[in-house]
Scaffold this active site. Structure first.
Site, PDB file in Angstrom:
ATOM      1  N   GLY A 524      -2.467   1.926   2.957  1.00 22.37           N
ATOM      2  CA  GLY A 524      -1.326   2.197   1.740  1.00 22.37           C
ATOM      3  C   GLY A 524      -0.599   1.000   1.478  1.00 22.37           C
ATOM      4  O   GLY A 524      -0.285   0.449   2.514  1.00 22.37           O
ATOM      5  N   GLY A 526       3.214  -0.014  -0.566  1.00 17.59           N
ATOM      6  CA  GLY A 526       4.056   0.507  -1.406  1.00 17.59           C
ATOM      7  C   GLY A 526       5.042  -0.770  -1.797  1.00 17.59           C
ATOM      8  O   GLY A 526       5.044  -1.748  -1.219  1.00 17.59           O
ATOM      9  N   ASP A 641       9.944  12.157  -5.581  1.00 17.52           N
ATOM     10  CA  ASP A 641       8.629  11.456  -6.016  1.00 17.52           C
ATOM     11  C   ASP A 641       7.365  12.250  -5.542  1.00 17.52           C
ATOM     12  O   ASP A 641       6.512  11.963  -4.748  1.00 17.52           O
ATOM     13  CB  ASP A 641       8.799  10.155  -5.014  1.00 17.52           C
ATOM     14  CG  ASP A 641       7.661   9.053  -5.938  1.00 17.52           C
ATOM     15  OD1 ASP A 641       7.297   9.395  -6.940  1.00 17.52           O
ATOM     16  OD2 ASP A 641       7.388   8.251  -5.205  1.00 17.52           O
TER      17      ASP A 641
END
Ligand SMILES: *[C@@H]1O[C@H](CO)[C@@H](O)[C@H](O)[C@H]1NC(C)=O
Ligand SMILES: *[C@@H]1O[C@H](CO)[C@@H](O)[C@H](O)[C@H]1NC(C)=O
Ligand SMILES: *[C@@H]1O[C@H](CO)[C@@H](O)[C@H](O)[C@H]1NC(C)=O
Ligand SMILES: *[C@@H]1O[C@H](CO)[C@@H](O)[C@H](O)[C@H]1NC(C)=O
Ligand SMILES: *[C@@H]1O[C@H](CO)[C@@H](O)[C@H](O)[C@H]1NC(C)=O
Ligand SMILES: *[C@@H]1O[C@H](CO)[C@@H](O)[C@H](O)[C@H]1NC(C)=O
Ligand SMILES: *[C@@H]1O[C@H](CO)[C@@H](O)[C@H](O)[C@H]1NC(C)=O
Ligand SMILES: *[C@@H]1O[C@H](CO)[C@@H](O)[C@H](O)[C@H]1NC(C)=O
Ligand SMILES: *[C@@H]1O[C@H](CO)[C@@H](O)[C@H](O)[C@H]1NC(C)=O
Length: 844
Positions: A524, A526, A641
């Site tokens: 991932g 971000g 979020d």
């Protein structure tokens, strides 16, 4: 963009009443030249300066008068558009002695001024309680209009906009309210209030596709907006050629599907109205020209003349067609059929018979309801296959399309509810063309952000503002990175949560766990940095989140995440195992979620899609996690979020909420909300939060509702490659859901495997979550309760069909067991190109 803060504040305070003298002549009509005291003659009509005092017109406040410094092109209205009235607070124009019917025209010409960028304006207009415009941004509207004309092959480029509405005022007062969006402003250049003495509309209108059946419309209680007004087969008609009512008629050719399907005919003969009552319906010049089918000489007459219009979905439209027989002296020579949106509106139509002769001006109205998923309106005229008449040619002289209000609303707010767009840099151009609402919302956010910055700057003259924009950063992270790290260190070891942050890893241990942060182990990416899959020495799999040292944003989120996770432990929240703060590193270690994100199990990857039952279970898990967040801690925590990439699945497909980087502690008891800069992810963001900058748990509920729709429809929440009305999932799915037909757009993988009742119920929950107002949305506990019911319904259904179609959790699990890598949703999914979601945006 500059905003003059003090002037802004000052203007907010001024509420002065001004009186305006009403123009003489012109019956009760009033033409206002806004933002000035000078009265001018334009287009053969007299426009009174709206700040000249006295009379039947009142302004609730003075707003700000501006002179527009630029004006390109020689337009009819040039002198009128040299001034505007700008408002930063709501502004009312009140017209007294107004009983009767009126055209209300609002003129907008985008100006530029030192202090304000008209691109940042956004406002609502209401008249006597009917909402006319919402989230209205003039430059974007103009852009769209020009793009639409370009799409039709035209090349006119409007630099101004006139919006026309029609009302019946039953009381004495017509009140036109202009309301700027919070932190934004609005303006108007001119206002026409034109009294219509003759009856223009009747209540009883023939419904399209109903065999001549009529509908009663109660038009006196509804607002009407003119969408299109065309002089078919003729040239454009300017306002001063229709002097009593000032209507503008466009030429029709660019709206024709096949321009040469019709040829125009003209006459110099005297034309009279078929009914003595019709003298205001249209100027006679409209009837002097017409369009007829071009190949009437050909035996094969199998085609239509077709016009196509873009309209706002989910409204009723009144289509008015103007006819006048210009060629034939008797009936039965020209008989045709009228289609609207592919339905028969009238057949066996003979103008000569209808109008009672040649050269008789005649019109006919039709009503069509444009459903929520359609944004075009087709009008087609062609031969009537059933009529055995001599002539099967069609003719049309003029055409008007009026939008009728529903529940007091004429504004198409659909496009307002998908905030976000412009921030995503790559697709700016695309987005600009997509919609006014989207763009303006972002601009509002930007201006609000700037105002906030401005105020903050004034209040606490921070010294170090070079690197970090002031405003968003928690106090303990202000100033330098070194300080921030110190405070991070403190929060890890110190007062904040002494025992609960878990084990302290050495950098060497984490390097060993991740093969020195090998790229192939990235699962991932971000704003904060990267997440790696790792295996620590006891064999436990972990997810290792390593802050990008350059990322200031990462720093803040790191801090927040530690703060949040140190307070929280729950089966449905991803838990933190430890951290590492050696050598300027900031690394957090979490439990490893073997099955990655929920999103990857629904669409956008090669993984087998989850069954309906599994999807419900995952939603229940996420709902439990959120319910705990909202209610478990002291003041509650707002996640901020919620999205399908922040719902992670462990090896047993148990859902856990992740990523608390944006989370906020909820409001204290005496407050109902937290005021904060808008953060979140495109497509999931609560529009109310966006408008009001006030965060409550109900914003999470909204985002969760979007997740529910995503789970049903299995598509990106924002997909700009789709047609305009489908780009935003929340908007699109809600339109289907309001019609109770969400199953139409369900993920094809689910077809036949779900209980219809469970879907109905599920969709109802999603719909409630997406209520416009936070206070109408259910609490997470309630959502959870309903989802559990949905699960029961689905389980019962599965039992009833003998488990034939069911995919039990263990089955799917088996499918997944051998799978090694976890998907990389944010970084490498193949649909990145068209899929803006789920990028998060932050400080504007
Ligand atoms: C109109 O405004 C100008 C400038 O503000 C002022 O000089 C003038 O006297 C005003 N005229 C009237 C008729 O009020
Ligand atoms: C404008 O009119 C509306 C409706 O009457 C009223 O609620 C509002 O307070 C008015 N605004 C101002 C600024 O006077
Ligand atoms: C102003 O309103 C009154 C009624 O309230 C009406 O008699 C008068 O004609 C109006 N003035 C103009 C110029 O329209
Ligand atoms: C408004 O935006 C358009 C395009 O987005 C740009 O061309 C124009 O210069 C902007 N106007 C102002 C006053 O900034
Ligand atoms: C397009 O614009 C050009 C010049 O600007 C003009 O000559 C031409 O006639 C226009 N075409 C149409 C279809 O309006
Ligand atoms: C039109 O009507 C006018 C008077 O009403 C008359 O003088 C004129 O001759 C008529 N024109 C035609 C072409 O009939
Ligand atoms: C014209 O209007 C009058 C009064 O409103 C009405 O009585 C009459 O029926 C109308 N005539 C037609 C042809 O509609
Ligand atoms: C009408 O039919 C055309 C094809 O002839 C199609 O493209 C269009 O979408 C249809 N319009 C509506 C509103 O159904
Ligand atoms: C004309 O339009 C109607 C309605 O869309 C359609 O049903 C019909 O087939 C069309 N006729 C021809 C010849 O295309």
């Amino acid at each position: 963009m500059k905003i003059n803060g003090s002037r802004l504040c000052l203007n907010l305070l001024i509420v002065v009443s001004l009186y305006v003298r009403i123009g003489e002549g012109q019956g009760n009509s009033i033409l206002l030249n806004c933002g000035t005291n000078s009265t001018i003659n334009v287009g053969g009509r007299r426009w009174v300066g709206d700040s000249a005092t006295g009379g039947n017109v009142t302004l609730s406040s003075s707003g700000i008068e501006v002179s527009t410094s630029t004006f390109d092109g020689d337009q009819t209205y040039t002198p009128l558009y040299k001034t505007a009235r700008v408002f930063v607070d709501s502004l009312n124009y009140t017209f007294r002695g107004a009983q009767g019917s009126y055209f209300l025209r609002l003129h907008f010409y985008p100006f530029s001024s030192e202090n304000r960028n008209v691109n940042d304006s956004s406002f609502v207009v209401q008249a006597n309680g009917i909402k006319l415009l919402s989230g209205f941004n003039v430059p974007d509207e103009i852009l769209q209009k020009n793009l639409y004309i370009a799409k039709l092959g035209g090349n006119s480029s409007f630099s101004y906009l006139v919006k026309e509405f029609f009302f019946t005022v039953s009381g004495d007062v017509l009140m036109v309210e202009f309301i700027p969006a919070k932190g934004s402003f609005g303006f108007v250049n001119a206002i026409e209030i034109v009294n219509v003495e003759n009856k223009l509309f009747v209540d009883s209108v023939s419904k399209v596709g109903s065999n001549g059946e009529t509908s009663v419309l109660s038009l006196s209680k509804r607002g009407i907006e003119t969408m299109y007004r065309l002089n078919v087969g003729g040239s454009p008609i300017k306002a001063d050629e229709d002097l009593s009512l000032g209507r503008v008629w466009e030429a029709d050719s660019s709206y024709m599907l096949t321009a040469n399907a019709g040829s125009d005919i003209h006459t110099r003969a005297n034309i009279t109205y078929a009914s003595a009552n019709d003298t205001s319906i249209a100027p006679l010049v409209v009837y002097r020209s017409a369009r007829t089918m071009s190949n009437t000489q050909v035996m094969e007459k199998r085609f239509n003349m077709s016009w196509k219009f873009e309209v706002d979905p989910d409204f009723d439209y009144m289509i008015r067609l103007h006819f006048c027989e210009l060629s034939f002296d008797k009936a039965n020579e020209r008989i045709f059929r009228i289609y609207i949106n592919n339905k028969t509106a009238a057949d066996n139509f003979d103008i000569f018979k209808q109008a009672g002769g040649k050269y008789k001006a005649y019109h006919q109205d039709f009503l069509d309801m444009v459903p929520s998923v359609v944004n075009t309106l087709w009008i087609q005229l062609g031969p009537d296959p059933t009529a055995g008449a001599v002539g099967t040619d069609a003719l049309l002289n003029g055409l008007e399309i009026f939008k009728l209000s529903r529940n007091g609303n004429l504004a198409y707010v659909g496009k307002l509810e998908n905030p976000g767009a412009r921030k995503t840099s790559k697709s700016v151009i695309l987005w600009v063309s997509i919609g006014a609402g989207i763009a303006s919302i972002v601009i509002i956010a930007a201006s609000i952000a700037l105002i906030t910055c401005f105020c903050q700057k004034r209040r606490n003259k921070e010294t170090d503002t070079k690197k970090h924009p002031p405003g968003w950063r928690p106090l303990f992270l202000l100033n330098s990175t070194a300080n921030a790290k110190a405070s991070l260190h403190q929060s890890l070891h110190g007062s904040m949560a002494p025992n609960r942050t878990g084990r302290r890893f050495t950098l060497a241990e984490l390097k060993a766990a991740t093969n020195s942060f090998e790229d192939s182990l990235i699962i991932g990416v971000g704003g904060f940095g990267k997440v790696y899959k790792g295996e620590i020495e006891d064999g436990t799999l972990v997810a290792i989140k390593r802050a990008n040292p350059q990322s200031q944003q990462g720093l803040t989120e790191f801090e927040t995440e530690i703060e949040m996770l140190s307070k929280l432990r729950h089966k449905h929240l991803v838990s933190m195992i430890g951290f590492c703060d050696e050598q300027d590193e900031m690394i957090l270690v979490y439990e490893y979620m073997a099955n990655g994100t929920l999103r990857s199990h629904i669409f956008g990857s090669n993984l087998p899609p989850l069954s309906w039952k599994q999807r419900i279970e995952v939603c229940i898990g996420a709902a439990r996690g959120l319910h705990y967040l909202h209610t478990g801690a002291d003041r509650g925590i707002i996640h901020r979020d919620v999205k399908t990439t922040n719902i992670l699945l462990d090896e047993n497909f148990v859902a856990k909420m992740a990523d608390f980087g944006l989370s906020k502690t909820g409001p204290s008891l005496e407050h109902t909300h937290v005021s904060t800069a808008v953060k979140g992810s495109f497509g999931y963001l609560d529009p109310e939060y966006f408008r009001r900058q006030q965060l409550t748990e109900k914003s999470d509920i909204y985002s969760f509702g979007v997740v529910l729709f995503e789970v049903v429809c299995a598509r990106a929440v924002i997909n700009p490659s789709l047609p305009r009305d489908q780009i935003n999932l929340a908007e699109w799915a809600m339109r289907w859901q309001r019609q109770r037909s969400l199953e139409t757009i369900i993920d094809p993988h689910l077809k036949g495997t779900y209980s219809p009742e469970s879907l109905t119920k599920f969709a109802e929950i999603a719909e409630k979550c997406l209520a416009d107002e936070g206070k109408s949305r259910p609490a997470m506990g309630e959502v959870l309760w309903h989802l559990e019911y949905v699960l029961q319904v689905q389980e019962a259904w599965l039992r009833s069909i003998n488990g034939e179609n069911s995919f039990s959790s263990s089955q799917v699990l088996a499918d997944h067991e051998s799978r090694e890598e976890v998907d990389v949703p944010e970084a490498t999914t193949s649909d990145r190109g068209t899929d803006l979601d789920p990028k998060r945006f932050e400080d504007a």
